[in-house]
Write a protein that holds these residues in place. Structure first.
Motif, PDB file in Angstrom:
ATOM      1  N   GLN A 163       9.446  -2.395  42.398  1.00 46.10           N
ATOM      2  CA  GLN A 163      10.056  -1.089  42.110  1.00 46.10           C
ATOM      3  C   GLN A 163      10.056  -0.247  43.383  1.00 46.10           C
ATOM      4  O   GLN A 163       9.040  -0.090  44.051  1.00 46.10           O
ATOM      5  N   PHE A 164      11.251   0.269  43.697  1.00 43.89           N
ATOM      6  CA  PHE A 164      11.426   1.016  44.952  1.00 43.89           C
ATOM      7  C   PHE A 164      12.586   1.985  44.768  1.00 43.89           C
ATOM      8  O   PHE A 164      13.660   1.610  44.302  1.00 43.89           O
ATOM      9  N   PHE A 165      12.365   3.241  45.136  1.00 44.49           N
ATOM     10  CA  PHE A 165      13.390   4.275  44.937  1.00 44.49           C
ATOM     11  C   PHE A 165      14.238   4.543  46.186  1.00 44.49           C
ATOM     12  O   PHE A 165      15.090   5.432  46.180  1.00 44.49           O
ATOM     13  N   GLY A 166      13.966   3.798  47.225  1.00 43.50           N
ATOM     14  CA  GLY A 166      14.791   3.913  48.429  1.00 43.50           C
ATOM     15  C   GLY A 166      14.470   5.129  49.281  1.00 43.50           C
ATOM     16  O   GLY A 166      13.349   5.625  49.324  1.00 43.50           O
ATOM     17  N   LEU A 167      15.492   5.628  49.954  1.00 39.07           N
ATOM     18  CA  LEU A 167      15.350   6.787  50.836  1.00 39.07           C
ATOM     19  C   LEU A 167      15.186   8.055  50.001  1.00 39.07           C
ATOM     20  O   LEU A 167      16.024   8.351  49.145  1.00 39.07           O
ATOM     21  N   GLU A 168      14.106   8.795  50.257  1.00 37.96           N
ATOM     22  CA  GLU A 168      13.832   9.990  49.448  1.00 37.96           C
ATOM     23  C   GLU A 168      14.095  11.297  50.193  1.00 37.96           C
ATOM     24  O   GLU A 168      14.597  12.251  49.598  1.00 37.96           O
ATOM     25  N   THR A 169      13.760  11.337  51.484  1.00 36.97           N
ATOM     26  CA  THR A 169      13.866  12.599  52.244  1.00 36.97           C
ATOM     27  C   THR A 169      14.406  12.323  53.638  1.00 36.97           C
ATOM     28  O   THR A 169      14.081  11.298  54.254  1.00 36.97           O
ATOM     29  N   PHE A 208      24.265  19.467  55.608  1.00 39.59           N
ATOM     30  CA  PHE A 208      23.229  20.161  56.379  1.00 39.59           C
ATOM     31  C   PHE A 208      23.805  21.391  57.072  1.00 39.59           C
ATOM     32  O   PHE A 208      25.024  21.503  57.271  1.00 39.59           O
ATOM     33  N   ASP A 209      22.902  22.309  57.452  1.00 40.52           N
ATOM     34  CA  ASP A 209      23.309  23.577  58.071  1.00 40.52           C
ATOM     35  C   ASP A 209      23.139  23.594  59.585  1.00 40.52           C
ATOM     36  O   ASP A 209      23.852  24.305  60.287  1.00 40.52           O
ATOM     37  N   LYS A 210      22.206  22.833  60.095  1.00 39.51           N
ATOM     38  CA  LYS A 210      21.827  22.884  61.513  1.00 39.51           C
ATOM     39  C   LYS A 210      23.015  22.531  62.413  1.00 39.51           C
ATOM     40  O   LYS A 210      23.862  21.700  62.048  1.00 39.51           O
ATOM     41  N   ASP A 211      23.079  23.156  63.575  1.00 40.52           N
ATOM     42  CA  ASP A 211      24.120  22.846  64.565  1.00 40.52           C
ATOM     43  C   ASP A 211      23.969  21.380  64.991  1.00 40.52           C
ATOM     44  O   ASP A 211      22.928  20.980  65.510  1.00 40.52           O
ATOM     45  N   ALA A 212      24.999  20.581  64.754  1.00 43.08           N
ATOM     46  CA  ALA A 212      24.923  19.141  65.033  1.00 43.08           C
ATOM     47  C   ALA A 212      24.618  18.841  66.496  1.00 43.08           C
ATOM     48  O   ALA A 212      23.968  17.842  66.806  1.00 43.08           O
ATOM     49  N   SER A 213      25.081  19.701  67.401  1.00 45.22           N
ATOM     50  CA  SER A 213      24.853  19.452  68.833  1.00 45.22           C
ATOM     51  C   SER A 213      23.376  19.551  69.204  1.00 45.22           C
ATOM     52  O   SER A 213      22.944  19.054  70.248  1.00 45.22           O
ATOM     53  N   LEU A 214      22.577  20.197  68.338  1.00 49.76           N
ATOM     54  CA  LEU A 214      21.146  20.358  68.601  1.00 49.76           C
ATOM     55  C   LEU A 214      20.299  19.278  67.941  1.00 49.76           C
ATOM     56  O   LEU A 214      19.080  19.238  68.118  1.00 49.76           O
ATOM     57  N   ILE A 215      20.930  18.391  67.186  1.00 47.33           N
ATOM     58  CA  ILE A 215      20.198  17.324  66.496  1.00 47.33           C
ATOM     59  C   ILE A 215      20.133  16.094  67.393  1.00 47.33           C
ATOM     60  O   ILE A 215      21.150  15.442  67.646  1.00 47.33           O
ATOM     61  N   ASN A 216      18.936  15.777  67.858  1.00 49.84           N
ATOM     62  CA  ASN A 216      18.755  14.626  68.743  1.00 49.84           C
ATOM     63  C   ASN A 216      18.032  13.460  68.074  1.00 49.84           C
ATOM     64  O   ASN A 216      17.972  12.365  68.626  1.00 49.84           O
ATOM     65  N   GLU A 217      17.464  13.725  66.879  1.00 46.95           N
ATOM     66  CA  GLU A 217      16.766  12.665  66.156  1.00 46.95           C
ATOM     67  C   GLU A 217      16.784  12.958  64.668  1.00 46.95           C
ATOM     68  O   GLU A 217      17.054  14.091  64.239  1.00 46.95           O
ATOM     69  N   ILE A 218      16.516  11.925  63.889  1.00 51.84           N
ATOM     70  CA  ILE A 218      16.474  12.073  62.437  1.00 51.84           C
ATOM     71  C   ILE A 218      15.314  11.240  61.900  1.00 51.84           C
ATOM     72  O   ILE A 218      15.087  10.110  62.349  1.00 51.84           O
ATOM     73  N   LYS A 219      14.580  11.810  60.967  1.00 51.66           N
ATOM     74  CA  LYS A 219      13.446  11.100  60.355  1.00 51.66           C
ATOM     75  C   LYS A 219      13.832  10.701  58.934  1.00 51.66           C
ATOM     76  O   LYS A 219      14.316  11.519  58.154  1.00 51.66           O
ATOM     77  N   LEU A 220      13.608   9.416  58.619  1.00 48.94           N
ATOM     78  CA  LEU A 220      13.900   8.891  57.295  1.00 48.94           C
ATOM     79  C   LEU A 220      12.581   8.594  56.589  1.00 48.94           C
ATOM     80  O   LEU A 220      11.732   7.876  57.126  1.00 48.94           O
ATOM     81  N   ILE A 221      12.401   9.148  55.392  1.00 50.89           N
ATOM     82  CA  ILE A 221      11.166   8.947  54.627  1.00 50.89           C
ATOM     83  C   ILE A 221      11.510   8.190  53.345  1.00 50.89           C
ATOM     84  O   ILE A 221      12.303   8.670  52.515  1.00 50.89           O
ATOM     85  N   PHE A 222      10.935   6.995  53.205  1.00 48.97           N
ATOM     86  CA  PHE A 222      11.221   6.119  52.061  1.00 48.97           C
ATOM     87  C   PHE A 222      10.105   6.218  51.020  1.00 48.97           C
ATOM     88  O   PHE A 222       8.967   6.581  51.324  1.00 48.97           O
TER      89      PHE A 222
END
Length: 245
Positions: A163-169, A208-222
Motif C-alpha cells: 500500500q502506497f499513496f504516492g507523492l503527497e507534498t 503555485f504562486d512563487k515567481d518561477a524564475s526564482l525556483i531553482n529546486e523542488i522537494k518531493l515528499i512521498f
C-alpha cells in the motif's frame, strides 16, 4: 661588278636574319604574356571559390540552416524545451518555463522513477476555466497562472501486495508547500494498492504562486510504505530534492 653583287647578297641575308630574330622574340614575349594571364585567371578563380562550411556553421540534424537557433517544433503537444508553447487543455496557451530531469529512487521494495519536472505558464484562460481551476487548486486563478507538473512511475519489485499513496507534498524552492490533493488534473493512480511485481504511473499538476524564475529546486515528499495484507509499515515517508539546471 662582282663585288657589287656579293655586297647586295650579303645585305639581303642580313635583313632576313634580323626579321627571323624579331619574330622569335615576338613569339616568346606573346607566349610569356599568355602564361602570366592564364596564371592570374586561375589565381582569381581560386580566390572567388567559396570555402566549405565548417561543422560549427552546419544546422542541427533535421533542421534547415535558416532555422538554426530557433526552438524545435512541438510534437504531439508535448513541450520539451523552455520557450515552446502549445494549447492548454482548458483553453488559452501554455508555455514551458523550466524543466528538470528526475531519476530513480527506492522506498523499501518500491522503485520510484521520476521522469521529469516541468514548470508551465498559462495565458488567455477563459473565465469558466478560471473558476474551475480556482476551485480545484484552492488558489485564486485569473486568465494567467503557473503550475508544476511531476511525472513519475512506481514499480513494486516484491511479490507482496504493497500500500502506497504516492507523492503527497511538493515544496517549491524553500518556501511554497503544496499538497497533491490539489491536483488540477486527475492523478493517474488507479489504486493505492500495488500488487506483487506491478507498477502504476503518477502525475501531479499543482498551481503555485512563487515567481518561477526564482525556483531553482523542488522537494518531493512521498508517502510511507505498508504491507497491504496486515498494514505493517515497511518504510517511512521518503523525500528527494531535484534541482533545475
Amino acid at each position: 661588278m662582282k663585288k657589287t653583287v656579293v655586297l647586295l647578297l650579303s645585305l639581303i641575308l642580313l635583313a632576313g636574319c634580323n626579321q627571323s630574330t624579331n619574330k622569335d622574340n615576338t613569339d616568346t614575349t606573346s607566349s610569356s604574356t599568355k602564361q602570366e594571364t592564364s596564371t592570374e585567371a586561375v589565381t582569381t578563380n581560386l580566390a572567388e571559390t567559396p570555402s566549405e562550411s565548417s561543422e560549427d556553421d552546419r544546422p542541427a540534424f533535421g533542421m534547415l540552416k535558416e532555422d538554426q537557433g530557433k526552438l524545435p517544433p512541438v510534437v504531439d503537444g508535448v513541450l520539451t524545451v523552455p520557450g515552446q508553447t502549445t494549447k492548454f487543455d482548458y483553453g488559452g496557451e501554455m508555455e514551458l518555463l523550466k524543466i528538470a530531469d528526475g531519476g530513480q529512487y527506492w522506498l523499501g521494495p518500491l522503485a520510484v522513477q521520476v521522469n521529469d519536472i516541468k514548470l508551465f505558464k498559462v495565458t488567455g484562460l477563459p473565465e469558466e476555466a478560471q473558476n474551475k481551476i480556482s476551485r480545484i487548486s484552492g488558489k485564486k486563478v485569473g486568465d494567467e497562472f503557473q503550475y508544476v507538473q511531476i511525472s513519475y512511475v512506481v514499480g513494486n519489485t516484491s511479490k507482496d501486495n504493497i500500500q502506497f499513496f504516492g507523492l503527497e507534498t511538493v515544496v517549491l524552492g524553500k518556501s511554497e508547500q503544496i499538497m497533491t490533493t490539489r491536483n488540477i488534473f486527475k492523478d493517474s493512480f488507479d489504486s493505492d494498492v500495488f500488487y506483487g511485481e506491478s507498477q502504476q504511473s503518477g502525475l501531479a499538476t499543482l498551481v503555485f504562486d512563487k515567481d518561477a524564475s526564482l525556483i531553482n529546486e523542488i522537494k518531493l515528499i512521498f508517502s510511507s510504505v505498508w504491507k497491504a495484507d496486515d498494514l505493517s509499515q515497511i518504510e517511512s515517508s521518503g523525500e528527494v530534492t531535484i534541482k533545475f539546471e
